[in-house]
Design an enzyme around this catalytic site. Structure first.
Site, PDB file in Angstrom:
ATOM      1  N   THR A  36      -2.775   5.211   8.507  1.00 19.00           N
ATOM      2  CA  THR A  36      -2.809   5.830   7.178  1.00 19.00           C
ATOM      3  C   THR A  36      -3.844   5.090   6.336  1.00 19.00           C
ATOM      4  O   THR A  36      -4.040   3.888   6.526  1.00 19.00           O
ATOM      5  CB  THR A  36      -1.413   5.734   6.534  1.00 19.00           C
ATOM      6  OG1 THR A  36      -0.457   6.266   7.451  1.00 19.00           O
ATOM      7  CG2 THR A  36      -1.333   6.494   5.224  1.00 19.00           C
TER       8      THR A  36
ATOM      9  N   TYR B 290       4.674  -7.572  15.919  1.00 18.17           N
ATOM     10  CA  TYR B 290       4.850  -6.352  15.108  1.00 18.17           C
ATOM     11  C   TYR B 290       5.515  -5.253  15.937  1.00 18.17           C
ATOM     12  O   TYR B 290       6.524  -4.671  15.531  1.00 18.17           O
ATOM     13  CB  TYR B 290       3.484  -5.884  14.611  1.00 18.17           C
ATOM     14  CG  TYR B 290       3.523  -4.681  13.687  1.00 18.17           C
ATOM     15  CD1 TYR B 290       4.064  -4.773  12.409  1.00 18.17           C
ATOM     16  CD2 TYR B 290       2.995  -3.464  14.094  1.00 18.17           C
ATOM     17  CE1 TYR B 290       4.079  -3.671  11.555  1.00 18.17           C
ATOM     18  CE2 TYR B 290       3.009  -2.358  13.244  1.00 18.17           C
ATOM     19  CZ  TYR B 290       3.551  -2.471  11.981  1.00 18.17           C
ATOM     20  OH  TYR B 290       3.551  -1.378  11.145  1.00 18.17           O
TER      21      TYR B 290
ATOM     22  N   PHE C  47       0.840  -1.210   0.000  1.00 16.36           N
ATOM     23  CA  PHE C  47       0.000   0.000   0.000  1.00 16.36           C
ATOM     24  C   PHE C  47       0.875   1.260   0.000  1.00 16.36           C
ATOM     25  O   PHE C  47       0.847   2.050  -0.954  1.00 16.36           O
ATOM     26  CB  PHE C  47      -0.934  -0.075   1.218  1.00 16.36           C
ATOM     27  CG  PHE C  47      -1.594   1.216   1.603  1.00 16.36           C
ATOM     28  CD1 PHE C  47      -2.260   2.006   0.670  1.00 16.36           C
ATOM     29  CD2 PHE C  47      -1.569   1.631   2.937  1.00 16.36           C
ATOM     30  CE1 PHE C  47      -2.874   3.192   1.055  1.00 16.36           C
ATOM     31  CE2 PHE C  47      -2.189   2.807   3.320  1.00 16.36           C
ATOM     32  CZ  PHE C  47      -2.827   3.595   2.379  1.00 16.36           C
TER      33      PHE C  47
ATOM     34  N   LEU D 210      10.294  -0.388   3.836  1.00 14.32           N
ATOM     35  CA  LEU D 210       8.873  -0.481   4.203  1.00 14.32           C
ATOM     36  C   LEU D 210       8.382  -1.924   4.314  1.00 14.32           C
ATOM     37  O   LEU D 210       7.222  -2.145   4.654  1.00 14.32           O
ATOM     38  CB  LEU D 210       8.004   0.240   3.158  1.00 14.32           C
ATOM     39  CG  LEU D 210       8.329   1.677   2.773  1.00 14.32           C
ATOM     40  CD1 LEU D 210       7.232   2.228   1.869  1.00 14.32           C
ATOM     41  CD2 LEU D 210       8.467   2.561   3.979  1.00 14.32           C
TER      42      LEU D 210
END
Ligand code: UDP
Length: 308
Positions: free
Chosen positions: A175, A145, A11, A73
């Site tokens: 986001t 995470y 994304f 990322l």
């Protein structure tokens, strides 16, 4: 500039690649397609300045030539993804980040590490400032995470301190925007998909928990400003306008014209009760703040989900 984007078919990665091409960079997107999708970058593959490499960052970076910039990322990033992919999440945050940092040292490249507001856990300081160390459960289901990203930050700071690596650290808050997967479990794609199908929106708990939602183009602008800045410590990037999950559900239902309302489901374990970035540092160091209103961002996102 030649730039590597790990997680480039995800994304955020795909929006970043698009932006870098516009800025004139040669762009290599590396992705193992665990949560990324070739369709996110399909419109770029004909561009001679873009290439897509299907590989797992945990195994290294099988791309020759020197990079000037690296954006790291690569990682599952949605709660349901990282609970389904616990080892992938831990290993890409550790081994994967190590490969990216080592490559930055080798190439003399600047590197931006994608960290997260999850480093603050269920925060006791509100809004969250970068100096807050967080309230993270180190062994809960989200820890795969949260701790992987905290380790990424520690590793990046060690590379900066002991190897002179030019590291930038973005703490990314929630986001949203086009190209999120409708089944990725995050609240905006979930609610928009449900509303478009005329279903009740699945509000976890009472929906009193809060989040602050940043439109993707604003975040990407923050990435570019951060990597080109001289600021070496973590910077919050997010939209400081906070709203409850129930308010979000009501707005999406009214924008889509969905009469099915909401249905309450159990609250996930360790779901943070509130989240809002203090962006004073980003304003001062990067001259950055979000520009897209929630109304416009949401309308764009709903249109995209409708069309896709
Ligand atoms: N959430 C919800 N219903 C959903 C998905 C998420 O109520 O179908 C809630 C979730 O419990 C959390 C908030 O929305 O409080 C944001 O969740 P998301 O997974 O988007 O991001 P994160 O928890 O990582 O901020």
């Amino acid at each position: 500039m030649r730039t590597l984007v790990t997680g480039g078919a995800g994304f955020l990665g795909s929006h970043l690649c698009e932006r870098l091409l516009i800025l004139g960079h040669d762009v290599v997107a590396l992705d193992n397609m665990v949560t990324g999708r070739p369709s996110n970058v399909a419109h770029m593959v004909e561009n001679p300045r873009f290439s897509l490499v299907n590989a797992d960052l945990c195994d290294g970076i099988p791309v020759d030539g020197r990079f000037d910039r690296i954006f790291n990322l690569a990682s599952p990033a949605s709660p349901i993804d990282y609970v389904e992919l616990p080892f992938e999440t831990l290993y890409v945050g550790s081994d994967g980040t190590r490969h990216a940092l080592e490559r930055a040292v080798l190439d003399g490249a600047r590197i931006m590490i994608a960290s997260t507001s999850e480093v603050y856990g269920d925060p006791e300081v509100h809004p969250q400032v970068e100096g807050y160390w967080g309230n993270v459960n180190p062994i809960g289901p989200r820890s795969v995470y949260d701790e992987a990203k905290r380790f990424s930050e520690a590793l990046a700071m060690a590379f900066a301190r002991y190897k002179g690596c030019q590291v930038r650290i973005a703490r990314i808050f929630n986001t949203y925007g086009p190209r999120m997967r409708s089944n990725d479990g995050r609240v905006i794609p979930a609610f928009v998909t449900q509303a478009l199908a005329g279903e009740a929106l699945t509000v976890f708990g009472e929906g009193a928990q809060t989040r602050s939602f940043c439109f993707v183009s604003d975040l990407i602008e923050g990435f570019i400003r951060l990597i080109e800045s001289d600021y070496q410590l973590p910077v919050n990037l997010g939209n400081p306008i906070e709203r409850s999950v129930l308010d979000l559900a009501t707005r999406i239902n009214s924008l889509v014209g969905n009469a099915a309302g909401v249905i309450h489901k159990p609250m996930p374990i360790d779901d943070p009760s509130r989240r809002r970035p203090d962006i004073s540092l980003a304003k001062a160091e990067l001259g950055w703040e979000p520009a897209v209103s929630f109304e416009d961002g949401l309308a764009t996102t709903i249109r995209w989900f409708e069309a896709n």
